[in-house]
Design an enzyme around this catalytic site. Sequence first.
Site, PDB file in Angstrom:
ATOM      1  N   HIS A   1     -24.393   6.649   9.350  1.00 14.49           N
ATOM      2  CA  HIS A   1     -25.236   5.983   9.723  1.00 14.49           C
ATOM      3  C   HIS A   1     -26.174   6.042  10.601  1.00 14.49           C
ATOM      4  CE1 HIS A   1     -28.675   3.083   8.655  1.00 14.49           C
ATOM      5  NE2 HIS A   1     -28.634   3.199   9.457  1.00 14.49           N
TER       6      HIS A   1
ATOM      7  N   ARG B   1     -35.237  -0.361   2.495  1.00 16.11           N
ATOM      8  CA  ARG B   1     -34.399  -0.795   3.066  1.00 16.11           C
ATOM      9  C   ARG B   1     -34.130  -0.860   4.222  1.00 16.11           C
ATOM     10  NH1 ARG B   1     -30.163  -2.587   6.397  1.00 16.11           N
ATOM     11  NH2 ARG B   1     -29.237  -0.678   6.126  1.00 16.11           N
ATOM     12  N   ASP B   2     -33.497  -0.771   4.652  1.00 13.80           N
ATOM     13  CA  ASP B   2     -33.574  -0.579   6.270  1.00 13.80           C
ATOM     14  C   ASP B   2     -35.080  -0.365   6.916  1.00 13.80           C
ATOM     15  OD1 ASP B   2     -32.024  -0.514   8.804  1.00 13.80           O
ATOM     16  OD2 ASP B   2     -31.609   1.275   9.016  1.00 13.80           O
TER      17      ASP B   2
ATOM     18  N   HIS C   1     -28.528   7.065  14.526  1.00 14.58           N
ATOM     19  CA  HIS C   1     -29.920   6.838  15.069  1.00 14.58           C
ATOM     20  C   HIS C   1     -30.515   7.310  16.094  1.00 14.58           C
ATOM     21  CE1 HIS C   1     -31.078   2.355  13.429  1.00 14.58           C
ATOM     22  NE2 HIS C   1     -29.841   2.735  12.525  1.00 14.58           N
TER      23      HIS C   1
ATOM     24  N   CYS D   1     -32.886  -1.740  13.814  1.00 16.09           N
ATOM     25  CA  CYS D   1     -31.921  -3.083  13.310  1.00 16.09           C
ATOM     26  C   CYS D   1     -32.510  -4.461  13.878  1.00 16.09           C
ATOM     27  CB  CYS D   1     -30.634  -3.461  13.115  1.00 16.09           C
ATOM     28  SG  CYS D   1     -29.763  -4.909  12.898  1.00 16.09           S
TER      29      CYS D   1
ATOM     30  N   ASN E   1     -34.112   5.081  13.002  1.00 10.46           N
ATOM     31  CA  ASN E   1     -32.899   6.018  12.001  1.00 10.46           C
ATOM     32  C   ASN E   1     -33.349   7.534  12.535  1.00 10.46           C
ATOM     33  OD1 ASN E   1     -31.530   4.063  10.402  1.00 10.46           O
ATOM     34  ND2 ASN E   1     -33.776   3.308  10.306  1.00 10.46           N
TER      35      ASN E   1
END
Length: 315
Positions: free
Chosen positions: A208, A14-15, A210, A241, A250
Amino acid sequence: MNHPTVLISEVGPRDGLQSVRATMSTPHKLAWIDALVAAGLREIEVGSFVPARRLPQLADTAEVVRHARRHPGVTVMALVPNLQGAQAALDAGVHKLTLPVSASTAHSLANVRRTPAQMVDEAAAIVRLRDERAPAVLVEAGLSTAFGCTLQGAVAEDDVVRLAEALVAAGVDECGLSDTTGMAHPAQVRRLFRRVRAAIGARTGAAHLHNTRGLGLANCLAAWDEGVRTFDASLGGLGGCPYAPGASGNVVTEDLVFMFEAMGIDTGIDLERLFAARAPLREGLPGEPLYGMTPEAGLPLGFLPATRQEHADVH
């Protein structure tokens, strides 16, 4: 000797995929997810239920969810920005909904076109829908830009704590903290997770984080020290993002798993199979740069994963 277990939540499908221009074909996605499961991943964010015109890379999420559900013991998760997305996700059969709720008003308006307060109301509506249709499905709120915003600048910690409290009051099961823009440092991570845990207790969710400025693993370790036991990461460091300029990077799943396993903390993930999962990712996104120090360097001579360290300690 019993080692604590950490949950690595793979968010690359997804990300990662939403942040690249190319669109990975559905068969390649399914092969990649199969390889992640074979490596031992037990929670995978497989896509996002958003309009295809906004993120064409994720237009096949419902099909990907149905495929991923075939793997027993794997929590299939999807991002939903609103009630309509939650309805589609429940129709597809997800086990967990994750809702992006930004602590920065500027980022929230750019990302989901709602203020943080409006997103709390949306979360409450999603929880009601979940309660009616699928009570076993978990609802997680990820507090985006919790550590700073490229659009707004500094984000007050008090705002983050209040937002977490409001979301728990709205009924969400977990509130995680996201370093969406890669601004966090270890002291800040410790402090904010400590404050949020003091406010909402066991409902404190995933970290979450980065690696935009090279502090991803250091920040994960700081969160671990504060009691966090679920960490989002992306294979090959894919993603960022699209509504946070410059926020690439990430945390690399391979490097994060190696860190924990080297420390004797069992992730349940086989590193060699995790490295092998890069192959279907490369095939599906030819030419896309992948990151990670551990896959490039290989495992150290004599390396023992956490479970074998335990046996070595016993004998």
